[in-house]
Design a protein around this motif. Structure first.
Motif, PDB file in Angstrom:
ATOM      1  N   LEU A  75       0.827  -1.209   0.000  1.00 10.42           N
ATOM      2  CA  LEU A  75       0.000   0.000   0.000  1.00 10.42           C
ATOM      3  C   LEU A  75       0.857   1.252   0.000  1.00 10.42           C
ATOM      4  CD1 LEU A  75      -2.887  -0.947   2.485  1.00 10.42           C
ATOM      5  CD2 LEU A  75      -2.906  -0.951  -0.015  1.00 10.42           C
ATOM      6  N   ASP A  76       2.007   1.182   0.659  1.00 10.00           N
ATOM      7  CA  ASP A  76       2.904   2.339   0.690  1.00 10.00           C
ATOM      8  C   ASP A  76       3.521   2.587  -0.683  1.00 10.00           C
ATOM      9  OD1 ASP A  76       4.238   4.426   2.221  1.00 10.00           O
ATOM     10  OD2 ASP A  76       6.067   3.287   1.878  1.00 10.00           O
ATOM     11  N   ILE A  77       3.817   1.511  -1.422  1.00 11.41           N
ATOM     12  CA  ILE A  77       4.370   1.658  -2.771  1.00 11.41           C
ATOM     13  C   ILE A  77       3.387   2.419  -3.654  1.00 11.41           C
ATOM     14  CG2 ILE A  77       5.166   0.428  -4.832  1.00 11.41           C
ATOM     15  CD1 ILE A  77       5.899  -1.909  -2.970  1.00 11.41           C
ATOM     16  N   ILE A  78       2.104   2.053  -3.555  1.00  7.48           N
ATOM     17  CA  ILE A  78       1.068   2.720  -4.343  1.00  7.48           C
ATOM     18  C   ILE A  78       1.035   4.203  -4.039  1.00  7.48           C
ATOM     19  CG2 ILE A  78      -1.417   2.837  -4.764  1.00  7.48           C
ATOM     20  CD1 ILE A  78      -1.520  -0.159  -3.962  1.00  7.48           C
ATOM     21  N   LYS A  79       1.130   4.533  -2.765  1.00 13.20           N
ATOM     22  CA  LYS A  79       1.030   5.926  -2.338  1.00 13.20           C
ATOM     23  C   LYS A  79       2.265   6.731  -2.716  1.00 13.20           C
ATOM     24  CE  LYS A  79       0.188   8.786   1.743  1.00 13.20           C
ATOM     25  NZ  LYS A  79      -0.061   8.779   3.205  1.00 13.20           N
ATOM     26  N   VAL A  80       3.436   6.176  -2.449  1.00  9.35           N
ATOM     27  CA  VAL A  80       4.688   6.905  -2.695  1.00  9.35           C
ATOM     28  C   VAL A  80       4.893   7.184  -4.184  1.00  9.35           C
ATOM     29  CG1 VAL A  80       7.204   6.750  -2.580  1.00  9.35           C
ATOM     30  CG2 VAL A  80       5.831   6.087  -0.609  1.00  9.35           C
ATOM     31  N   LEU A  81       4.635   6.176  -5.022  1.00  8.99           N
ATOM     32  CA  LEU A  81       4.872   6.320  -6.458  1.00  8.99           C
ATOM     33  C   LEU A  81       3.653   6.858  -7.208  1.00  8.99           C
ATOM     34  CD1 LEU A  81       6.848   3.032  -7.243  1.00  8.99           C
ATOM     35  CD2 LEU A  81       7.750   5.300  -6.728  1.00  8.99           C
ATOM     36  N   ASN A  82       2.499   6.893  -6.530  1.00 12.87           N
ATOM     37  CA  ASN A  82       1.257   7.347  -7.162  1.00 12.87           C
ATOM     38  C   ASN A  82       0.995   6.563  -8.452  1.00 12.87           C
ATOM     39  OD1 ASN A  82      -1.079   8.789  -7.711  1.00 12.87           O
ATOM     40  ND2 ASN A  82       0.019  10.469  -8.723  1.00 12.87           N
ATOM     41  N   VAL A  83       0.986   5.236  -8.307  1.00 11.12           N
ATOM     42  CA  VAL A  83       0.762   4.362  -9.458  1.00 11.12           C
ATOM     43  C   VAL A  83      -0.483   3.524  -9.222  1.00 11.12           C
ATOM     44  CG1 VAL A  83       3.207   4.247 -10.055  1.00 11.12           C
ATOM     45  CG2 VAL A  83       2.236   2.537  -8.507  1.00 11.12           C
ATOM     46  N   SER A  84      -0.961   2.907 -10.280  1.00 13.50           N
ATOM     47  CA  SER A  84      -2.149   2.061 -10.198  1.00 13.50           C
ATOM     48  C   SER A  84      -1.877   0.847  -9.311  1.00 13.50           C
ATOM     49  CB  SER A  84      -2.545   1.606 -11.595  1.00 13.50           C
ATOM     50  OG  SER A  84      -3.499   0.570 -11.522  1.00 13.50           O
ATOM     51  N   PRO A  85      -2.807   0.489  -8.418  1.00 13.70           N
ATOM     52  CA  PRO A  85      -2.626  -0.708  -7.588  1.00 13.70           C
ATOM     53  C   PRO A  85      -2.402  -1.962  -8.426  1.00 13.70           C
ATOM     54  CG  PRO A  85      -4.466   0.599  -6.775  1.00 13.70           C
ATOM     55  CD  PRO A  85      -4.050   1.214  -8.084  1.00 13.70           C
TER      56      PRO A  85
ATOM     57  N   TYR B  14      -0.744  -2.377 -11.145  1.00 10.84           N
ATOM     58  CA  TYR B  14       0.643  -2.503 -11.586  1.00 10.84           C
ATOM     59  C   TYR B  14       1.546  -2.955 -10.440  1.00 10.84           C
ATOM     60  CZ  TYR B  14      -1.116   0.167 -15.579  1.00 10.84           C
ATOM     61  OH  TYR B  14      -1.830   0.595 -16.661  1.00 10.84           O
ATOM     62  N   VAL B  15       1.273  -2.447  -9.248  1.00 14.15           N
ATOM     63  CA  VAL B  15       2.056  -2.844  -8.079  1.00 14.15           C
ATOM     64  C   VAL B  15       1.794  -4.306  -7.743  1.00 14.15           C
ATOM     65  CG1 VAL B  15       2.425  -2.463  -5.602  1.00 14.15           C
ATOM     66  CG2 VAL B  15       2.118  -0.507  -7.136  1.00 14.15           C
ATOM     67  N   PHE B  16       0.525  -4.717  -7.734  1.00 17.85           N
ATOM     68  CA  PHE B  16       0.176  -6.090  -7.374  1.00 17.85           C
ATOM     69  C   PHE B  16       0.707  -7.092  -8.401  1.00 17.85           C
ATOM     70  CE2 PHE B  16      -3.833  -4.423  -5.026  1.00 17.85           C
ATOM     71  CZ  PHE B  16      -3.021  -3.981  -3.993  1.00 17.85           C
ATOM     72  N   ALA B  17       0.635  -6.729  -9.675  1.00 18.56           N
ATOM     73  CA  ALA B  17       1.143  -7.624 -10.721  1.00 18.56           C
ATOM     74  C   ALA B  17       2.646  -7.810 -10.576  1.00 18.56           C
ATOM     75  CB  ALA B  17       0.807  -7.071 -12.101  1.00 18.56           C
ATOM     76  N   PHE B  18       3.362  -6.719 -10.321  1.00 22.64           N
ATOM     77  CA  PHE B  18       4.826  -6.801 -10.159  1.00 22.64           C
ATOM     78  C   PHE B  18       5.183  -7.638  -8.934  1.00 22.64           C
ATOM     79  CE2 PHE B  18       8.828  -5.383  -8.367  1.00 22.64           C
ATOM     80  CZ  PHE B  18       9.667  -5.417  -9.463  1.00 22.64           C
ATOM     81  N   ILE B  19       4.488  -7.413  -7.824  1.00 20.84           N
ATOM     82  CA  ILE B  19       4.757  -8.159  -6.599  1.00 20.84           C
ATOM     83  C   ILE B  19       4.456  -9.647  -6.800  1.00 20.84           C
ATOM     84  CG2 ILE B  19       3.871  -8.563  -4.262  1.00 20.84           C
ATOM     85  CD1 ILE B  19       3.762  -5.569  -3.881  1.00 20.84           C
ATOM     86  N   SER B  20       3.361  -9.954  -7.492  1.00 20.54           N
ATOM     87  CA  SER B  20       3.003 -11.352  -7.745  1.00 20.54           C
ATOM     88  C   SER B  20       4.083 -12.050  -8.553  1.00 20.54           C
ATOM     89  CB  SER B  20       1.667 -11.423  -8.493  1.00 20.54           C
ATOM     90  OG  SER B  20       0.620 -10.861  -7.726  1.00 20.54           O
ATOM     91  N   ALA B  21       4.533 -11.389  -9.623  1.00 15.99           N
ATOM     92  CA  ALA B  21       5.553 -11.988 -10.483  1.00 15.99           C
ATOM     93  C   ALA B  21       6.883 -12.155  -9.749  1.00 15.99           C
ATOM     94  CB  ALA B  21       5.734 -11.132 -11.733  1.00 15.99           C
ATOM     95  N   SER B  22       7.270 -11.163  -8.978  1.00 14.15           N
ATOM     96  CA  SER B  22       8.529 -11.231  -8.225  1.00 14.15           C
ATOM     97  C   SER B  22       8.472 -12.329  -7.177  1.00 14.15           C
ATOM     98  CB  SER B  22       8.811  -9.880  -7.551  1.00 14.15           C
ATOM     99  OG  SER B  22       8.938  -8.859  -8.509  1.00 14.15           O
ATOM    100  N   LEU B  23       7.329 -12.461  -6.521  1.00 18.90           N
ATOM    101  CA  LEU B  23       7.169 -13.511  -5.519  1.00 18.90           C
ATOM    102  C   LEU B  23       7.217 -14.886  -6.175  1.00 18.90           C
ATOM    103  CD1 LEU B  23       6.601 -13.961  -2.490  1.00 18.90           C
ATOM    104  CD2 LEU B  23       4.165 -13.965  -3.038  1.00 18.90           C
ATOM    105  N   GLY B  24       6.627 -14.996  -7.366  1.00 15.77           N
ATOM    106  CA  GLY B  24       6.617 -16.273  -8.081  1.00 15.77           C
ATOM    107  C   GLY B  24       7.997 -16.754  -8.468  1.00 15.77           C
ATOM    108  N   LEU B  25       8.915 -15.815  -8.733  1.00 18.22           N
ATOM    109  CA  LEU B  25      10.283 -16.182  -9.102  1.00 18.22           C
ATOM    110  C   LEU B  25      11.226 -16.226  -7.899  1.00 18.22           C
ATOM    111  CD1 LEU B  25      11.028 -14.406 -12.513  1.00 18.22           C
ATOM    112  CD2 LEU B  25      10.228 -16.714 -12.063  1.00 18.22           C
ATOM    113  N   GLY B  26      10.673 -16.011  -6.705  1.00 20.63           N
ATOM    114  CA  GLY B  26      11.493 -16.069  -5.508  1.00 20.63           C
ATOM    115  C   GLY B  26      12.368 -14.849  -5.293  1.00 20.63           C
ATOM    116  N   MET B  27      12.048 -13.750  -5.986  1.00 20.82           N
ATOM    117  CA  MET B  27      12.852 -12.529  -5.853  1.00 20.82           C
ATOM    118  C   MET B  27      12.330 -11.605  -4.767  1.00 20.82           C
ATOM    119  SD  MET B  27      13.839 -11.437  -9.744  1.00 20.82           S
ATOM    120  CE  MET B  27      12.144 -11.250 -10.269  1.00 20.82           C
TER     121      MET B  27
END
Length: 393
Positions: A332-342, A344-357
């Motif tokens: 939630l802080d990423i969304i607020k700080v960067l003022n980006v669509s939720p 885009y943040v959730f998709a990036f986090i999902s993909a990064s988590l899936g690859l173990g990053m």
């Protein structure tokens, strides 16, 4: 810690923090908060700061109110709190939020000192009814109603638009805070989970496998870290979003294959890097949602920088990665700080988590404060470093 000789604007006492969190907050007040407050012994404090997420925070709050009834209390918490006669700051704490609360306390203190003496006893009022209104001091949810940035508009106007990156999704209003917090997906219900499981088995057994389903077979080659699929990205994106019900799941299974023999019969242009394949498959499964079980108020961080030269580059991915590499942040802080669509943040986090990053911070200190952006120092080449070392010897 004894009260120093120099009088600081505020002297604070910290409660409900382990040694690491205590030290982190102490340094944070000295640095990012520009020394507006210093940590002292409870007897010398002007303000009490309590980590409200601590196991015995309720008992600590009650005790502090009894021992110092007129002392301002600041509560730090991952959850929004609205307790009478307290000030609230959302964790992870940002310097500007904490400074704003200190300023409010200072203003309230000056107002109380300058207030004329009342001959008649006034009617009892709560702190929330006064001008300072510390109760319900909420600095929490991100501005989800902010106008879209021009960058996002450009992505949506491109050929294929939003669906090209995340696929289409209906039924969730990401501008609604309540719906936002429930905008999750369970990877176990999708083709993604079967691909991940098959790949883990293939790597563990060190043998090539073919994953069969009601769709096209996926060939997994752990030796070359590749997959082979006779389908384009548009087809994969469509199947990624289909829940695998009992009929679909009943047709899923793996069989061993002879790697070199099979490779020789397959079209070369349909081989893909495994990480790149899992990355985009996760994004298209997510469709802008976050994985079920991920706490949006818990800080996460990137273990290393993604290889974007091979990966599907979603909108704002570079900015999100740059922020997470600096230090732990809550989604939630990423969304607020960067003022980006939720999404885009959730998709990036999902993909990064899936690859173990993506790592989940286990330190309570990371929940208390927000990592400050590093100051950019001048880069030195190897020769310059050697010369400086020689000069100093």
């Amino acid at each position: 810690m004894k009260k120093p000789a120099g009088k600081a604007p505020f002297n604070v006492a910290l409660y409900g923090m382990d040694p690491r969190s205590y030290k982190t907050m102490e340094l944070y007040l000295k640095g990012p908060c520009r020394g507006m407050a210093i940590v002292v012994d409870p007897a010398d404090a002007d303000i009490d700061i309590i980590d409200a997420d601590f196991a015995t925070a309720g008992e600590i709050l009650q005790k502090r109110r009894q021992q110092a009834p007129g002392r301002p209390i600041i509560l730090l918490s991952l959850q929004t709190l609205n307790l009478e006669n307290t000030y609230f700051v959302q964790k992870p704490v940002k310097a500007e939020q904490l400074l704003a609360v200190f300023t409010r306390i200072k203003s309230a203190d000056l107002e109380a000192k300058n207030k004329p003496v009342m001959l008649a006893k006034p009617a009892a009022t709560t702190v929330a009814e006064s001008k300072t209104e510390p109760a319900g001091e909420v600095m929490t949810s991100p501005r989800l109603d902010q106008p879209r940035t021009q960058k996002r508009a450009l992505f949506e106007d491109n050929e294929g638009g939003y669906a090209t990156f995340l696929g289409t999704l209906s039924g969730i209003d990401f501008d609604d805070p309540e719906q936002l917090r429930t905008a999750s997906f369970d990877p176990r219900l999708y083709f993604l989970s079967y691909v991940q499981s098959a790949y883990r088995v293939a790597c563990h057994e060190k043998r090539a496998l073919q994953l069969n389903s009601v769709w096209k077979p996926v060939l997994i080659f752990p030796d070359s870290h590749q997959v082979w699929l006779d389908a384009d990205d548009k087809q994969l994106r469509a199947f990624a979003g289909v829940e695998q019900n009992k009929i679909f799941a009943g047709n899923i299974g793996v069989i061993p294959i002879e790697a070199e023999t099979v490779k020789a019969t397959k079209e070369l242009d349909k081989f893909q890097d495994m990480d790149a394949f899992l990355w985009k498959l996760t994004i298209w499964t997510s469709k802008g949602r976050f994985p079920f079980g991920l706490d949006l108020n818990h800080p996460v961080y990137l273990k290393h920088w993604p290889n974007f030269t091979r990966l599907l580059l979603t909108p704002d991915a570079l900015r999100i990665a740059a922020l997470l590499v600096q230090g732990p942040r809550t989604p939630l802080d990423i969304i607020k700080v960067l003022n980006v669509s939720p999404q885009y943040v959730f998709a990036f986090i999902s993909a990064s988590l899936g690859l173990g990053m993506l790592g989940k911070s286990e330190r309570r200190a990371d929940e208390i404060i927000v990592a400050e952006p590093p100051k950019h120092a001048k880069r030195q080449g190897l020769l310059a470093k050697i010369l400086n070392k020689l000069r100093s010897d």
